[in-house]
Every structure is written in C-alpha cells, then in structure tokens.
Design a protein around this motif. Structure first.
Motif, PDB file in Angstrom:
ATOM      1  N   GLY A 185       0.811  -1.202   0.000  1.00 23.32           N
ATOM      2  CA  GLY A 185       0.000   0.000   0.000  1.00 23.32           C
ATOM      3  C   GLY A 185       0.845   1.253   0.000  1.00 23.32           C
ATOM      4  N   ALA A 186       0.177   2.388   0.227  1.00 23.77           N
ATOM      5  CA  ALA A 186       0.832   3.691   0.172  1.00 23.77           C
ATOM      6  C   ALA A 186       0.529   4.467   1.447  1.00 23.77           C
ATOM      7  CB  ALA A 186       0.352   4.471  -1.053  1.00 23.77           C
ATOM      8  N   TYR A 187       1.407   5.408   1.757  1.00 20.37           N
ATOM      9  CA  TYR A 187       1.267   6.266   2.928  1.00 20.37           C
ATOM     10  C   TYR A 187       0.950   7.674   2.463  1.00 20.37           C
ATOM     11  CZ  TYR A 187       2.543   8.778   7.235  1.00 20.37           C
ATOM     12  OH  TYR A 187       2.541   9.588   8.354  1.00 20.37           O
ATOM     13  N   TRP A 188      -0.178   8.221   2.937  1.00 23.45           N
ATOM     14  CA  TRP A 188      -0.571   9.595   2.643  1.00 23.45           C
ATOM     15  C   TRP A 188      -0.369  10.424   3.898  1.00 23.45           C
ATOM     16  CZ3 TRP A 188      -5.391  12.305   4.069  1.00 23.45           C
ATOM     17  CH2 TRP A 188      -5.531  13.533   3.422  1.00 23.45           C
ATOM     18  N   PRO A 189       0.397  11.526   3.847  1.00 24.98           N
ATOM     19  CA  PRO A 189       0.779  12.240   5.075  1.00 24.98           C
ATOM     20  C   PRO A 189      -0.283  13.171   5.643  1.00 24.98           C
ATOM     21  CG  PRO A 189       1.834  13.248   3.192  1.00 24.98           C
ATOM     22  CD  PRO A 189       1.126  12.034   2.673  1.00 24.98           C
ATOM     23  N   GLY A 190      -1.490  13.169   5.079  1.00 23.91           N
ATOM     24  CA  GLY A 190      -2.523  14.049   5.587  1.00 23.91           C
ATOM     25  C   GLY A 190      -2.530  15.385   4.856  1.00 23.91           C
ATOM     26  N   PRO A 195      -1.820   2.230  -4.768  1.00 27.34           N
ATOM     27  CA  PRO A 195      -2.226   3.398  -5.538  1.00 27.34           C
ATOM     28  C   PRO A 195      -1.060   4.374  -5.660  1.00 27.34           C
ATOM     29  CG  PRO A 195      -3.740   2.968  -3.699  1.00 27.34           C
ATOM     30  CD  PRO A 195      -2.532   2.114  -3.494  1.00 27.34           C
ATOM     31  N   ALA A 196      -1.065   5.155  -6.744  1.00 30.03           N
ATOM     32  CA  ALA A 196      -0.128   6.269  -6.868  1.00 30.03           C
ATOM     33  C   ALA A 196      -0.771   7.501  -6.241  1.00 30.03           C
ATOM     34  CB  ALA A 196       0.209   6.531  -8.330  1.00 30.03           C
ATOM     35  N   LEU A 197       0.012   8.302  -5.537  1.00 29.12           N
ATOM     36  CA  LEU A 197      -0.519   9.477  -4.844  1.00 29.12           C
ATOM     37  C   LEU A 197       0.099  10.751  -5.413  1.00 29.12           C
ATOM     38  CD1 LEU A 197      -0.427   8.273  -1.127  1.00 29.12           C
ATOM     39  CD2 LEU A 197      -2.233   7.983  -2.824  1.00 29.12           C
ATOM     40  N   TYR A 198      -0.762  11.737  -5.620  1.00 32.39           N
ATOM     41  CA  TYR A 198      -0.324  13.071  -6.041  1.00 32.39           C
ATOM     42  C   TYR A 198      -1.208  14.088  -5.328  1.00 32.39           C
ATOM     43  CZ  TYR A 198       0.389  17.242  -8.903  1.00 32.39           C
ATOM     44  OH  TYR A 198       0.649  18.517  -9.320  1.00 32.39           O
ATOM     45  N   LYS A 199      -0.609  14.888  -4.463  1.00 29.35           N
ATOM     46  CA  LYS A 199      -1.368  15.817  -3.634  1.00 29.35           C
ATOM     47  C   LYS A 199      -2.471  15.039  -2.915  1.00 29.35           C
ATOM     48  CE  LYS A 199      -0.330  19.744  -6.652  1.00 29.35           C
ATOM     49  NZ  LYS A 199      -0.884  20.829  -7.509  1.00 29.35           N
ATOM     50  N   ASN A 200      -3.741  15.407  -3.136  1.00 28.00           N
ATOM     51  CA  ASN A 200      -4.854  14.698  -2.500  1.00 28.00           C
ATOM     52  C   ASN A 200      -5.550  13.750  -3.466  1.00 28.00           C
ATOM     53  OD1 ASN A 200      -4.459  16.051  -0.060  1.00 28.00           O
ATOM     54  ND2 ASN A 200      -5.683  17.790  -0.741  1.00 28.00           N
ATOM     55  N   ILE A 201      -4.832  13.320  -4.485  1.00 26.02           N
ATOM     56  CA  ILE A 201      -5.400  12.439  -5.501  1.00 26.02           C
ATOM     57  C   ILE A 201      -4.789  11.050  -5.372  1.00 26.02           C
ATOM     58  CG2 ILE A 201      -5.728  12.066  -7.979  1.00 26.02           C
ATOM     59  CD1 ILE A 201      -5.471  15.061  -8.372  1.00 26.02           C
ATOM     60  N   MET A 202      -5.633  10.046  -5.401  1.00 30.28           N
ATOM     61  CA  MET A 202      -5.216   8.642  -5.369  1.00 30.28           C
ATOM     62  C   MET A 202      -5.564   8.012  -6.717  1.00 30.28           C
ATOM     63  SD  MET A 202      -6.695   5.608  -2.926  1.00 30.28           S
ATOM     64  CE  MET A 202      -8.320   5.733  -3.681  1.00 30.28           C
ATOM     65  N   ASP A 213     -10.521  11.357  -5.165  1.00 34.11           N
ATOM     66  CA  ASP A 213     -10.179  12.271  -4.078  1.00 34.11           C
ATOM     67  C   ASP A 213      -9.895  11.419  -2.839  1.00 34.11           C
ATOM     68  OD1 ASP A 213     -10.237  14.043  -1.847  1.00 34.11           O
ATOM     69  OD2 ASP A 213     -11.377  15.495  -3.027  1.00 34.11           O
ATOM     70  N   ILE A 214      -8.686  11.472  -2.354  1.00 37.29           N
ATOM     71  CA  ILE A 214      -8.295  10.586  -1.267  1.00 37.29           C
ATOM     72  C   ILE A 214      -9.002  10.937   0.037  1.00 37.29           C
ATOM     73  CG2 ILE A 214      -6.319  11.921  -0.413  1.00 37.29           C
ATOM     74  CD1 ILE A 214      -4.793   9.237  -0.286  1.00 37.29           C
ATOM     75  N   ARG A 215      -9.565  12.144   0.118  1.00 34.21           N
ATOM     76  CA  ARG A 215     -10.248  12.555   1.341  1.00 34.21           C
ATOM     77  C   ARG A 215     -11.683  12.054   1.395  1.00 34.21           C
ATOM     78  NH1 ARG A 215      -8.720  18.621  -0.116  1.00 34.21           N
ATOM     79  NH2 ARG A 215      -9.705  17.753  -1.979  1.00 34.21           N
ATOM     80  N   THR A 216     -12.299  11.860   0.215  1.00 37.73           N
ATOM     81  CA  THR A 216     -13.714  11.498   0.187  1.00 37.73           C
ATOM     82  C   THR A 216     -14.011  10.219  -0.583  1.00 37.73           C
ATOM     83  OG1 THR A 216     -14.152  12.734  -1.857  1.00 37.73           O
ATOM     84  CG2 THR A 216     -14.291  13.955   0.240  1.00 37.73           C
ATOM     85  N   GLY A 217     -13.103   9.825  -1.485  1.00 41.59           N
ATOM     86  CA  GLY A 217     -13.357   8.679  -2.346  1.00 41.59           C
ATOM     87  C   GLY A 217     -14.121   9.033  -3.603  1.00 41.59           C
ATOM     88  N   LYS A 218     -14.283  10.317  -3.891  1.00 37.66           N
ATOM     89  CA  LYS A 218     -15.016  10.734  -5.078  1.00 37.66           C
ATOM     90  C   LYS A 218     -14.186  10.501  -6.340  1.00 37.66           C
ATOM     91  CE  LYS A 218     -17.271  14.735  -7.211  1.00 37.66           C
ATOM     92  NZ  LYS A 218     -17.589  16.180  -7.077  1.00 37.66           N
ATOM     93  N   LEU A 219     -14.828   9.953  -7.380  1.00 43.29           N
ATOM     94  CA  LEU A 219     -14.148   9.733  -8.654  1.00 43.29           C
ATOM     95  C   LEU A 219     -13.839  11.067  -9.317  1.00 43.29           C
ATOM     96  CD1 LEU A 219     -13.212   7.730 -10.888  1.00 43.29           C
ATOM     97  CD2 LEU A 219     -15.523   7.924 -11.844  1.00 43.29           C
ATOM     98  N   LEU A 220     -12.582  11.233  -9.762  1.00 42.45           N
ATOM     99  CA  LEU A 220     -12.145  12.477 -10.401  1.00 42.45           C
ATOM    100  C   LEU A 220     -11.972  12.325 -11.905  1.00 42.45           C
ATOM    101  CD1 LEU A 220      -9.501  13.637  -7.760  1.00 42.45           C
ATOM    102  CD2 LEU A 220     -11.910  14.283  -7.924  1.00 42.45           C
ATOM    103  N   TRP A 221     -11.326  11.242 -12.329  1.00 45.58           N
ATOM    104  CA  TRP A 221     -11.161  11.028 -13.765  1.00 45.58           C
ATOM    105  C   TRP A 221     -10.903   9.559 -14.054  1.00 45.58           C
ATOM    106  CZ3 TRP A 221      -6.388   8.968 -14.745  1.00 45.58           C
ATOM    107  CH2 TRP A 221      -5.280   9.389 -13.991  1.00 45.58           C
TER     108      TRP A 221
END
Length: 626
Positions: free
Chosen positions: A117-122, A181-188, A215-223
């Motif tokens: 998995g991946a670590y998201w720093p908040g 997952p790959a992480l970029y800013k708040n995007i997963m 959106d890693i904060r909500t799980g909303k599909l972005l693209w």
C-alpha cells in the motif's frame, strides 16, 4: 481527450500536515519516482559484512496452514513500520524492536494488494493514512496512528472499485488491485487487477482495465483513463474493428510512478486479454504494453511509448517507470526508464516520451500458423543499452554442466518436440515453441534502482525460457483449459526449480544512463544442490534492489533464499546471509530513532520462484550496537 467521468482539478494542492524524514522509507520505492535510493551512509562497503539480524516478525497466523507469498515492501514512516500482510492484515510495528503497535483485520476474508500500500501524510485537516487496494476490489483507508478506518473516505473508510463502469460483463467477475495506488497531492490513482488470461471468456472480454483517480479525502471519482481507447480516441485504430468492445486486460497491474514537480503520472500498462493469442485483435493494440504519461490532476493524455506491439508472449510493461536524469553535452535531461519482461531497457525524455537513445523497429518473424493471428512485422529495440537479459536461444544454449540436469533438459526438449525460436516469433500450431525471455522476465514487476551519484541503473534479470503450445479446441475457442496455449516452463518446479537455459540463470546488471553502456554484470545466486565448483549458476528471482548513498546495493529476490549486499560501483558481492525463504519483495532501509541504520526484507517464498520453507516473516538487520 482520453478520459471520462468527472474531471475535477484540485486547486493549490495539499498542504501536508507532516513532513516525512528523508531517512525514512515511506513508499514501496521510497520516492514517487521509484529510484529506491536512500541517502543513508552508516552501513558502508567497509562494514556491511558485520550486519546481523536484529529481530523478525512472523506473518502467518497460527490457524493458517498454507504459506502465502508477498511482494510488499514494509513502509517505515515517523517511527512506525507498516506491513501489508498476505494473511489479510495490516500491522504496525516499532521498527527498532518489532513490538506490535496495532493490527487491522480486513473483513470478508479480504487480502491487501499483493505489492502493498501507500502512505498519505494528511492534508492539515485529515490525519495521515494508509491507503491500499485488495483482492476483492476495494480500497481501504486506515488512520496511520491507530489502524482504524478513516470514515470520511468512500463511505466508512472502504471504497468499492467494482462499479458498473468497469464491470461491463458482470459484477460477479474477479476484479482486484494488485499494487499500491499512486498518490499526487490529494489524488489517489488506481490501476486494475483484471488479469490477462482467458478466464471464463474466449474472446478477450471482461472487466475493463481502466485507470481511475479519486479524491483521497472522500473517495469521489475524479477522472478515468481508458486503457483501451474508445471510438474517437487516440489509438482506437490500432485495434481490429470490433475488438475493443468490453476488452479486458490492458491494465496497470504494476507500480505507477509520479513526477511530483511536473504533475505527471506514468502508467506501465500490461498485455491485452487474451495474452497468449491475439486472434481477433489484429493491430498494435494501444495502450497495451505501453508507458503512458498523463496529467495527474485531470488524466489528460500527454504521450505514450509502446514496448511490445500486439503482445502474445505476456511481455507486460509492468515494471515501475523509473524517474532519472541523464547528463549529456553539459545538459541535464529529465528522463524515465521503461522496461518490460523482454529484458529491453528504453531511456526516454520524461516530458515528451522521445527516446534519448535511438530505437529501431527491427523486422521480426511474424508469419503465424495460428489461423487469424496477425503479428506485427517489427518490434522496437533500443540501440542502447544492450539487452539486460539474454534474448537469443539455440540448441547450444541449453544448460550444460551437471550431467544429470543436462540430460534432463535435453530429454525435455526432445520428448516434447520443442522448437527453439528467435525473440518475438509466432507460435507454431500444435507444437511447443521455446521463447526467451519467459513471461517471468527478463525484468518483472520490481524494475530497477537508480544511483544519481554513480549514474547507474541497477536491475536484476532472469535468463529463463518458456515453452508455449497453441492448439485450437473443437469449438474453435481459445482457452488455457485443455491443450490450447498449454504452457510448460523450461525449468523443473519439482527439482529445485532448475532451469534448462544456459547459465547464468540470474544476473545483477548495472547500466550507465549517461552513456547507455552496461557498466557491469554479475551472477546473482547459487544452486546449493549442485556439486562444489558448479554452484555459481545464478538463480531465478522476483523482487528488486535498493541502493544507498554509501555505495551499497541490497537485494534478496533469488530462489536460493539469500539476502545480499553488493558494491554499487563495481558489482562486487560484499555480504550474504540465508533467509528462511526467498524474498519476492524489495527491501527497505531507514534510520531509527536510536541512530542506527536498519535494513529489512520480507521473506515468504512461494509463487513461481520456489516453495517457501519454514519462513514467512519480515527480517530486520543492523550493525552491532557500538
């Protein structure tokens, strides 16, 4: 534009609440660009021989009999080690002692993604989280501090990836996530584990392999990026008319990488379904077997580079595209290394996708005896570097050495009437054809590591062959069941996994990225069952290397159950120790709170590189205390 769904650009990016120390190991490859290079210098070529085991943590619960291989690297961030266990758990440990801090059990007998998995720093509001996919097609978000589900994400902390948009042939079919997952800013950004074999389908249809961002904060599909282009999209005309409909495979099952500064995601996309027969999908079949670059915030297509046209050999581009810089003529060029199971290495401009060393479309055998199969008449070969693995095969290149094994190999080839063919050759209907490299590689999911000071890309390779036989079933279908596409690996699983190709069976190779030349090659692994003086064979392996600023290369990988350290500049082996099982995962290194540098590797064995023995654990090493 090669995307669909709601495109939502996040303005300004995340103001991360925590800064991860440079001495940690916060991701599978440490950094988003997969260099796997640590700045630590405490363990050096001079003292690495003094490394000793500090602690180990056994992964298998007492009520589970069968060992389960893992390819996941432990993450070490802010004083905690996080383990994504193949036994359905995520575990937090004290990285200096192995003391357990917390444990999360996945529901419904679910299992974390094979490669972790991946670590998201908040983001300043939400706390740091661990995000990981699973075998059941979910993404979980856990609070990194206590292992509890982050309830704001995806509805209670779990996001279901099995949506109607991708499950186009039925919600009941398998769909998982095999890599972080790959992480970029708040995007997963998630790939797809849909598989490339025929499964229950004879025409290549099944769940779609599209790449999606959330959106890693909500799980909303972005693209969504369509890995098999739809009508009107670039690449649609590289498929036989009608063959893109509900086409499965062509998915990112390996590790994506991210250029954080430029906001680019690089996707290594695998083979189409069915990956052993291309009947009914004539054409180059974009974006299969390609590195595709897209804008991380929108999914907008930037460029692609296809490493194999119309794949029928399972030569996935599954390795992480490694971000490097190439120094040439007084310039520093942002670049990327693209590899695949064929053993070829392509060095590309990171911004444009253009090769930095010439790529030649060489004619290859393409007249197939399989009705309806239309292969590409050429395949891309880089002028530099030379192939990292062997790509030629002849009768003279069968194993020679220990008489009993040499006789076994010759009999295997003769009894099965196997035909030795050049790389990228078509199958011969009703006969076994021997292909090299095998679908194990070459180079597989782990890819290589890059030392920015010594200018070396270091990667381990397999020199293994496979035998493929294509036969048409009575109903005219193509399936792995029965004789069609029957596969015999050219090594013996019941006899210490000894291959029948010429040695070395495994190598560690270093490429100078500024010149494109091979800096050195070293045999990697020994065959303990062979007589003294004949054991330096190299061994098949899965799992990658890591590099340190002190000039060390650490790697497990091999079926001889060793963990080794090499001098990066020369390839000289400096230290080796036995593990309880083979290590299919890449190691990690970090600086503990006590000031000691630690090195860890997950040893679980199993899979296609050899049976696990007594081991099923994470093993940690360090120098003796002063």
């Amino acid at each position: 534009m090669l995307m669909a769904g709601a495109a939502l650009a996040l303005v300004g990016g995340a103001a991360h609440s925590q800064q991860m120390p440079t001495t940690d190991w916060p991701g599978n490859h440490r950094d988003p660009g997969a260099q796997r290079y640590s700045p630590l210098t405490q363990i050096t070529p001079a003292n690495v021989g003094r490394l000793q085991k500090v602690w180990s943590y056994h992964l298998r619960p007492a009520n589970v009999e069968r060992l389960r291989p893992s390819q996941a690297t432990p993450l070490v961030v802010n004083g905690t080690m996080h383990i994504f266990s193949s036994y359905g758990q995520v575990i937090a440990l004290d990285p200096a002692t192995g003391r357990e801090k917390w444990k999360y059990d996945l529901p419904d007998e679910d299992v974390p993604a094979t490669r972790g998995g991946a670590y998201w720093p908040g983001d300043g509001t939400l706390p740091a989280a661990l995000v990981f996919g699973s075998r059941n097609g979910r993404v979980y978000a856990l609070n990194a501090a206590d292992g509890k589900l982050t309830t704001a994400f995806g509805g209670g902390g779990i996001l279901n990836l099995k949506t109607p948009e991708v499950m186009v042939t039925g919600m009941h079919l398998p769909y998982g996530l095999t890599s972080p997952p790959a992480l970029y800013k708040n995007i997963m950004i998630t790939g797809a584990g849909v598989g490339e074999g025929p499964g229950g389908s004879n025409n290549g249809t099944g769940p779609l392999g599209d790449t999606r961002a959330w959106d890693i904060r909500t799980g909303k599909l972005l693209w969504t990026f369509h890995t098999v282009p739809r009508k009107g999209e670039l690449g649609f005309d590289t498929w036989e008319p009608g063959s893109t409909e509900k086409r499965s495979g062509t998915n990112v099952w390996g590790h994506m990488t991210v250029d954080v500064e430029r906001g680019i995601v690089f996707m290594p996309i695998g083979a189409p379904n069915f990956d052993r027969a291309g009947v009914g999908r004539a054409g180059d079949n974009l974006f299969s077997n390609s590195i595709v670059a897209v804008q991380a915030d929108t999914g907008k297509y930037l460029w692609h580079f296809q490493v194999t046209h119309h794949d029928i050999w399972d030569y996935d581009a599954g390795s992480p595209p490694t971000l490097i810089d190439v120094k040439r003529g007084g310039r520093t060029i942002p670049a990327i290394i693209a590899t695949n199971k064929s053993g070829l290495v392509f060095i590309l401009d990171r911004v444009t996708g253009k090769p930095l060393y010439d790529v030649i479309e060489k004619p290859v055998p393409h007249d197939s005896t399989v009705p309806g199969e239309k292969l590409s008449p050429t395949q891309p070969y880089p002028a530099k570097p030379e192939p990292t693995a062997r790509i030629t095969f002849s009768r003279d290149e069968l194993y020679k050495g220990v008489a009993s094994h040499q006789a076994y190999c010759e009999k295997l080839v003769d009894d099965n009437r196997m035909i030795l063919v050049p790389q990228y050759s078509p199958m011969v209907l009703g006969r076994y054809t021997l292909h090299l490299p095998a679908s194990q590689g070459g180079i597989n999911y782990y890819g290589g590591s890059f030392d920015p000071d010594r200018r070396l890309y270091v990667v381990n390779v397999n020199n293994l062959a496979q035998a493929i036989r294509v036969m048409k079933r009575p109903d005219g279908s193509y399936n792995n069941e029965g004789p069609l596409a029957g596969l015999r690996r050219l090594w013996d699983p019941g006899n210490d996994n000894m291959p029948c190709t010429a040695t070395p069976w495994g190598q560690l190779v270093a490429v100078n990225v500024d010149t494109g030349d091979i800096a050195w090659r070293k045999t990697l692994g020994v065959t303990d069952s062979f007589p003294a003086g004949m054991q330096e064979t190299g061994r098949p392996g899965l799992g990658g290397s890591i590099l340190t600023a002190s000039g060390l290369t650490f790697i497990g990988a091999t079926t001889d159950r060793r963990f080794r350290a090499f001098e990066t500049a020369t390839g000289r082996e400096l230290w080796t120790t036995r593990l309880p099982a083979s290590a299919q995962a890449t190691p990690a290194t970090w600086l503990g709170a006590d000031g000691r540098q630690y090195v860890a590797v997950t040893a679980t064995g199993g899979g296609i590189v050899g049976a696990a023995l007594e081991g099923d654990e994470v093993v940690v090493f360090a120098l003796p205390k002063p």
